[in-house]
Design an enzyme around this catalytic site. Structure first.
Site, PDB file in Angstrom:
ATOM      1  N   GLU A   1       0.888  -1.240   0.243  1.00  0.00           N
ATOM      2  CA  GLU A   1       0.029   0.221   0.123  1.00  0.00           C
ATOM      3  C   GLU A   1       1.057   1.219   0.276  1.00  0.00           C
ATOM      4  O   GLU A   1       2.171   0.948   0.044  1.00  0.00           O
ATOM      5  CB  GLU A   1      -1.222  -0.253   1.278  1.00  0.00           C
ATOM      6  CG  GLU A   1      -0.408   0.087   2.652  1.00  0.00           C
ATOM      7  CD  GLU A   1      -0.782   0.566   3.431  1.00  0.00           C
ATOM      8  OE1 GLU A   1      -1.502   2.261   3.762  1.00  0.00           O
ATOM      9  OE2 GLU A   1      -0.695   0.458   4.406  1.00  0.00           O
TER      10      GLU A   1
ATOM     11  N   LYS B   1      -3.204  -2.243  14.944  1.00  0.00           N
ATOM     12  CA  LYS B   1      -2.453  -1.309  16.308  1.00  0.00           C
ATOM     13  C   LYS B   1      -2.948  -1.565  16.547  1.00  0.00           C
ATOM     14  O   LYS B   1      -4.333  -0.833  16.901  1.00  0.00           O
ATOM     15  CB  LYS B   1      -2.366   0.182  15.068  1.00  0.00           C
ATOM     16  CG  LYS B   1      -1.882  -0.252  13.532  1.00  0.00           C
ATOM     17  CD  LYS B   1      -1.505   1.558  12.911  1.00  0.00           C
ATOM     18  CE  LYS B   1      -2.923   1.543  11.979  1.00  0.00           C
ATOM     19  NZ  LYS B   1      -2.329   1.108  10.927  1.00  0.00           N
TER      20      LYS B   1
HETATM   21  N1  PSU Z   1      -0.217   0.282   8.741  1.00  0.00           N
HETATM   22  C1  PSU Z   1       0.854   1.521   9.426  1.00  0.00           C
HETATM   23  N2  PSU Z   1       0.808   2.395   8.831  1.00  0.00           N
HETATM   24  C2  PSU Z   1      -0.295   2.673   8.356  1.00  0.00           C
HETATM   25  C3  PSU Z   1      -1.034   2.035   8.047  1.00  0.00           C
HETATM   26  C4  PSU Z   1      -0.958   0.938   8.495  1.00  0.00           C
HETATM   27  O1  PSU Z   1       2.023   0.229   9.973  1.00  0.00           O
HETATM   28  O2  PSU Z   1      -0.110   4.112   8.312  1.00  0.00           O
HETATM   29  C5  PSU Z   1      -2.735   2.592   7.408  1.00  0.00           C
HETATM   30  C6  PSU Z   1      -3.272   1.835   5.872  1.00  0.00           C
HETATM   31  O3  PSU Z   1      -3.498   2.349   5.277  1.00  0.00           O
HETATM   32  C7  PSU Z   1      -4.288   1.625   7.082  1.00  0.00           C
HETATM   33  C8  PSU Z   1      -5.071   2.778   7.324  1.00  0.00           C
HETATM   34  O4  PSU Z   1      -5.796   1.058   5.958  1.00  0.00           O
HETATM   35  O5  PSU Z   1      -3.838   3.169   8.127  1.00  0.00           O
HETATM   36  C9  PSU Z   1      -5.885   3.004   8.239  1.00  0.00           C
HETATM   37  O6  PSU Z   1      -6.821   3.701   8.665  1.00  0.00           O
HETATM   38  P1  PSU Z   1      -8.039   4.041   9.533  1.00  0.00           P
HETATM   39  O7  PSU Z   1      -7.873   3.846  10.202  1.00  0.00           O
HETATM   40  O8  PSU Z   1      -8.417   5.609   9.489  1.00  0.00           O
HETATM   41  O9  PSU Z   1      -8.697   3.413   8.240  1.00  0.00           O
END
Ligand code: PSU
Ligand code: MN
Length: 299
Positions: free
Chosen positions: A21, A155
């Site tokens: 990504e 996370k």
């Molecule tokens: N994993 C990481 N760092 C990130 C992300 C994932 O180590 O920045 C990103 C991914 O793109 C994931 C996003 O889809 O964080 C989640 O964002 P949200 O909670 O707004 O859906």
């Protein structure tokens, strides 16, 4: 969409391909570490026998398989939109640059014919999601799009139990790699016991194949814990998370900005230690993802 020649060739010839990504590059890590990491992740995938396909959107065109110059640009260009499923049509129509989240990357990977995707940690249900309704579109996507994701669990800034409940509801198998405890990104220990432990890339590939072969749409989530030597001290990281969450509330941060804000604040609070762990866990996921992709091409 534009699929690089190398990725096209690999897909045509049953050579393993791993999707990556771009939100993690543009919004997940500071420059220049973000670019260094993205390139190192690609190298790790190659070293483990697969072809990397970093995905993002340039001037409204989806790119599957960025070149190093494009990765560099995603790392340093200001104002690249964080793009999830809902944002795709806007970015396409307005011909903008878009850094794709797990959800949007899954969509583009599936359209290109890539089944395995490596990231750091997927999005999930934020803490207090029962009030804010802030649940990542990543979960919805895992429920319906046929791409499996290697992630260091979920996370730790999120509500892990709630996230696992939602994944269950969406019908997403969660496979815990070589441990019965759910990984919580910066450490291996969330205290949550997992039902489905897998021990080899082949086992994972067999489950993905069984899902696909039995017309069960959606992805598999592979929870791959950070290596022991790269784990953070739980007290330090948990304190940093608490402070970051409190700051976010004070600063009125919500919606799509919350995850980048929290990651950035935690890096500052831990003097960069959380960034080092984040990098290590992504590299560890890249290794496993490449091996799973390789096994899949053999089945
Ligand atoms: N994993 C990481 N760092 C990130 C992300 C994932 O180590 O920045 C990103 C991914 O793109 C994931 C996003 O889809 O964080 C989640 O964002 P949200 O909670 O707004 O859906
Ligand atoms: Mn959200």
């Amino acid at each position: 969409m534009k699929i690089s020649n190398e990725v096209q060739y690999a897909l045509k010839n049953n050579i393993p391909v791993v999707a990556l990504e771009s939100t993690i590059i543009s919004h997940g890590m500071p420059y220049p570490k973000n670019v260094e990491t993205a390139l190192l992740v690609e190298k790790t995938i190659r070293d483990n026998g697969a072809i990397p396909a970093t995905i993002g959107i340039i001037d409204g065109e989806a790119i599957v398989g960025m070149n190093p110059e494009e990765i560099e640009e995603f790392g340093k260009r200001k104002g690249i939109k964080k793009v999830s499923r809902r944002d795709l049509p806007i970015v396409y129509a307005k011909k903008l640059w878009g850094a794709t989240t797990v959800a949007a990357t899954m969509i583009l990977a599936a359209q290109a014919g890539i089944e395995i995707f490596v990231t750091g940690g997927i999005g999930g249900a934020h803490r207090k999601a029962n009030e804010t309704f802030d649940i990542s579109a990543d979960l919805e996507e895992l429920g319906k799009t046929n791409v499996s994701v290697v992630s260091a669990g979920v996370k730790a800034i999120l509500d892990l139990k709630l996230t696992l409940e939602i994944l269950e509801t969406k019908g997403v198998p969660v496979l815990s790699y070589q441990t019965d405890e759910f990984a919580d990104f910066y450490t291996r220990h969330s205290g949550i016991k997992m039902e489905n432990v897998v021990n080899t890339p082949l086992e994972v590939a067999q489950i993905i194949k069984a899902k696909r072969g039995n017309h069960l749409d959606g992805g598999v989530l592979i929870a791959n814990p950070i290596p022991e030597e790269d784990e953070m001290d739980p007290t330090i990281i948990n304190n940093a998370i608490e402070v970051a969450l409190a700051n976010a509330e004070k600063d009125g941060i919500s919606g799509k900005d919350i995850t980048p804000y929290l990651l950035k604040t935690i890096v500052e609070l831990t003097n960069g230690d959380s960034l080092e762990s984040n990098i290590k866990l992504v590299l560890n996921n890249a290794k496993l993802g490449a091996k799973i992709a390789k096994e899949l091409t053999r089945l």
